[in-house]
Motif scaffolding. Structure first.
Motif, PDB file in Angstrom:
ATOM      1  N   THR A 172      -4.097 -44.845  43.437  1.00 58.32           N
ATOM      2  CA  THR A 172      -3.411 -45.061  42.161  1.00 58.32           C
ATOM      3  C   THR A 172      -3.986 -44.135  41.098  1.00 58.32           C
ATOM      4  O   THR A 172      -3.235 -43.516  40.334  1.00 58.32           O
ATOM      5  N   TYR A 173      -5.295 -44.021  41.057  1.00 57.86           N
ATOM      6  CA  TYR A 173      -5.940 -43.136  40.086  1.00 57.86           C
ATOM      7  C   TYR A 173      -5.546 -41.682  40.342  1.00 57.86           C
ATOM      8  O   TYR A 173      -5.234 -40.950  39.408  1.00 57.86           O
ATOM      9  N   ARG A 174      -5.550 -41.274  41.595  1.00 60.67           N
ATOM     10  CA  ARG A 174      -5.185 -39.899  41.958  1.00 60.67           C
ATOM     11  C   ARG A 174      -3.779 -39.551  41.504  1.00 60.67           C
ATOM     12  O   ARG A 174      -3.510 -38.421  41.115  1.00 60.67           O
ATOM     13  N   ARG A 175      -2.888 -40.516  41.604  1.00 56.96           N
ATOM     14  CA  ARG A 175      -1.496 -40.279  41.228  1.00 56.96           C
ATOM     15  C   ARG A 175      -1.277 -40.333  39.722  1.00 56.96           C
ATOM     16  O   ARG A 175      -0.202 -39.999  39.247  1.00 56.96           O
ATOM     17  N   TRP A 233     -11.804 -55.972  55.338  1.00 59.89           N
ATOM     18  CA  TRP A 233     -10.721 -54.988  55.391  1.00 59.89           C
ATOM     19  C   TRP A 233      -9.885 -55.064  54.116  1.00 59.89           C
ATOM     20  O   TRP A 233      -9.477 -54.036  53.570  1.00 59.89           O
ATOM     21  N   GLY A 234      -9.656 -56.253  53.620  1.00 58.63           N
ATOM     22  CA  GLY A 234      -8.915 -56.402  52.365  1.00 58.63           C
ATOM     23  C   GLY A 234      -9.629 -55.733  51.204  1.00 58.63           C
ATOM     24  O   GLY A 234      -8.998 -55.057  50.378  1.00 58.63           O
ATOM     25  N   SER A 235     -10.946 -55.870  51.128  1.00 58.69           N
ATOM     26  CA  SER A 235     -11.689 -55.244  50.029  1.00 58.69           C
ATOM     27  C   SER A 235     -11.725 -53.719  50.190  1.00 58.69           C
ATOM     28  O   SER A 235     -11.677 -52.987  49.199  1.00 58.69           O
ATOM     29  N   ILE A 236     -11.787 -53.243  51.415  1.00 65.16           N
ATOM     30  CA  ILE A 236     -11.751 -51.799  51.658  1.00 65.16           C
ATOM     31  C   ILE A 236     -10.389 -51.230  51.243  1.00 65.16           C
ATOM     32  O   ILE A 236     -10.304 -50.175  50.618  1.00 65.16           O
ATOM     33  N   LYS A 237      -9.329 -51.951  51.580  1.00 64.55           N
ATOM     34  CA  LYS A 237      -7.983 -51.513  51.183  1.00 64.55           C
ATOM     35  C   LYS A 237      -7.841 -51.498  49.658  1.00 64.55           C
ATOM     36  O   LYS A 237      -7.159 -50.626  49.112  1.00 64.55           O
ATOM     37  N   GLN A 238      -8.475 -52.436  48.961  1.00 63.41           N
ATOM     38  CA  GLN A 238      -8.422 -52.446  47.498  1.00 63.41           C
ATOM     39  C   GLN A 238      -9.043 -51.174  46.927  1.00 63.41           C
ATOM     40  O   GLN A 238      -8.505 -50.597  45.980  1.00 63.41           O
ATOM     41  N   ILE A 239     -10.165 -50.759  47.485  1.00 65.79           N
ATOM     42  CA  ILE A 239     -10.798 -49.515  47.021  1.00 65.79           C
ATOM     43  C   ILE A 239      -9.869 -48.344  47.277  1.00 65.79           C
ATOM     44  O   ILE A 239      -9.628 -47.513  46.390  1.00 65.79           O
ATOM     45  N   TYR A 240      -9.328 -48.265  48.468  1.00 61.21           N
ATOM     46  CA  TYR A 240      -8.404 -47.184  48.813  1.00 61.21           C
ATOM     47  C   TYR A 240      -7.212 -47.155  47.855  1.00 61.21           C
ATOM     48  O   TYR A 240      -6.859 -46.103  47.315  1.00 61.21           O
ATOM     49  N   ASN A 241      -6.595 -48.303  47.640  1.00 60.51           N
ATOM     50  CA  ASN A 241      -5.422 -48.365  46.756  1.00 60.51           C
ATOM     51  C   ASN A 241      -5.776 -47.987  45.323  1.00 60.51           C
ATOM     52  O   ASN A 241      -4.985 -47.320  44.646  1.00 60.51           O
ATOM     53  N   ALA A 242      -6.954 -48.381  44.852  1.00 62.19           N
ATOM     54  CA  ALA A 242      -7.378 -48.018  43.494  1.00 62.19           C
ATOM     55  C   ALA A 242      -7.558 -46.512  43.371  1.00 62.19           C
ATOM     56  O   ALA A 242      -7.123 -45.902  42.383  1.00 62.19           O
ATOM     57  N   ILE A 243      -8.177 -45.897  44.368  1.00 59.24           N
ATOM     58  CA  ILE A 243      -8.359 -44.449  44.338  1.00 59.24           C
ATOM     59  C   ILE A 243      -7.011 -43.743  44.382  1.00 59.24           C
ATOM     60  O   ILE A 243      -6.771 -42.798  43.621  1.00 59.24           O
ATOM     61  N   LYS A 299     -13.309 -46.636  29.036  1.00 58.07           N
ATOM     62  CA  LYS A 299     -12.158 -47.483  28.698  1.00 58.07           C
ATOM     63  C   LYS A 299     -11.351 -47.829  29.947  1.00 58.07           C
ATOM     64  O   LYS A 299     -10.879 -48.953  30.098  1.00 58.07           O
ATOM     65  N   PHE A 300     -11.211 -46.857  30.842  1.00 60.89           N
ATOM     66  CA  PHE A 300     -10.449 -47.073  32.076  1.00 60.89           C
ATOM     67  C   PHE A 300     -11.105 -48.144  32.945  1.00 60.89           C
ATOM     68  O   PHE A 300     -10.443 -49.080  33.390  1.00 60.89           O
ATOM     69  N   VAL A 301     -12.414 -48.031  33.194  1.00 59.51           N
ATOM     70  CA  VAL A 301     -13.084 -48.986  34.087  1.00 59.51           C
ATOM     71  C   VAL A 301     -13.380 -50.321  33.411  1.00 59.51           C
ATOM     72  O   VAL A 301     -13.729 -51.288  34.085  1.00 59.51           O
ATOM     73  N   ALA A 302     -13.230 -50.393  32.105  1.00 62.89           N
ATOM     74  CA  ALA A 302     -13.433 -51.668  31.404  1.00 62.89           C
ATOM     75  C   ALA A 302     -12.292 -52.643  31.701  1.00 62.89           C
ATOM     76  O   ALA A 302     -12.474 -53.860  31.596  1.00 62.89           O
ATOM     77  N   ILE A 303     -11.150 -52.121  32.084  1.00 63.57           N
ATOM     78  CA  ILE A 303     -10.019 -52.975  32.436  1.00 63.57           C
ATOM     79  C   ILE A 303     -10.313 -53.613  33.788  1.00 63.57           C
ATOM     80  O   ILE A 303     -10.679 -52.927  34.742  1.00 63.57           O
ATOM     81  N   LYS A 304     -10.162 -54.914  33.871  1.00 61.16           N
ATOM     82  CA  LYS A 304     -10.589 -55.657  35.062  1.00 61.16           C
ATOM     83  C   LYS A 304     -10.062 -55.060  36.360  1.00 61.16           C
ATOM     84  O   LYS A 304     -10.803 -54.904  37.321  1.00 61.16           O
ATOM     85  N   ARG A 305      -8.813 -54.687  36.415  1.00 62.14           N
ATOM     86  CA  ARG A 305      -8.263 -54.179  37.669  1.00 62.14           C
ATOM     87  C   ARG A 305      -8.814 -52.805  38.037  1.00 62.14           C
ATOM     88  O   ARG A 305      -8.643 -52.357  39.161  1.00 62.14           O
ATOM     89  N   ASN A 306      -9.492 -52.146  37.121  1.00 64.66           N
ATOM     90  CA  ASN A 306     -10.025 -50.809  37.384  1.00 64.66           C
ATOM     91  C   ASN A 306     -11.532 -50.793  37.644  1.00 64.66           C
ATOM     92  O   ASN A 306     -12.085 -49.732  37.931  1.00 64.66           O
ATOM     93  N   THR A 307     -12.208 -51.933  37.544  1.00 67.84           N
ATOM     94  CA  THR A 307     -13.659 -51.950  37.709  1.00 67.84           C
ATOM     95  C   THR A 307     -14.087 -51.474  39.094  1.00 67.84           C
ATOM     96  O   THR A 307     -15.193 -50.959  39.247  1.00 67.84           O
ATOM     97  N   ILE A 308     -13.245 -51.620  40.065  1.00 69.42           N
ATOM     98  CA  ILE A 308     -13.553 -51.179  41.429  1.00 69.42           C
ATOM     99  C   ILE A 308     -13.794 -49.670  41.507  1.00 69.42           C
ATOM    100  O   ILE A 308     -14.458 -49.178  42.404  1.00 69.42           O
TER     101      ILE A 308
END
Length: 130
Positions: A71-74, A59-69, A99-108
């Motif tokens: 954040t990107y949408r906003r 559930w934590g990993s699923i929430k990370q994907i949701y939060n990344a999307i 360049k965006f996904v190369a940043i570690k926090r954005n690889t998801i």
């Protein structure tokens, strides 16, 4: 624990049905994770049987994907739709995305360059409750 697509889908749908029990930050009480583990148990066919801790971690990993999307949408000027994802087309978009996904926090976000996320509408409902 390794998760099959069927187990992941069953987990998200189970928590979606019980979304009214979601608390702040999209978390549930431990008993909900125990019940979710029991719910997905019939789908188990190999490897470790999932317990509440495995469900909590997933559930934590699923929430990370949701939060990344979300954040990107906003993001200012960033395109997102749940059919085409970021809809990366052309050289300029591809370079910017790289360049965006190369940043570690954005690889998801890497899988969503040209496709949406099948669980987004479930997650939006869950988080609107929590």
């Amino acid at each position: 624990a390794d998760w099959t697509a069927e187990e992941t889908t069953a987990l998200i749908k189970y928590l979606h049905v019980h979304r009214s029990e979601c608390a702040d930050a999209g978390n549930f009480r431990q008993v909900m994770y125990v019940n979710a583990a029991e719910h997905i148990h019939p789908l188990h066919w190999t490897g470790k049987i999932k317990d509440y801790k495995n469900v909590l971690i997933k559930w934590g990993s699923i929430k990370q994907i949701y939060n990344a999307i979300m954040t990107y949408r906003r993001g200012s000027g960033e395109h997102w739709d749940n059919e085409n994802g970021a809809n990366i087309c052309g050289v300029a978009d591809t370079e910017k995305w790289g360049k965006f996904v190369a940043i570690k926090r954005n690889t998801i976000m890497r899988p969503f360059h040209n496709r949406g996320w099948e669980y987004l509408h479930f997650m939006e409902d869950i988080f609107s409750q929590g």
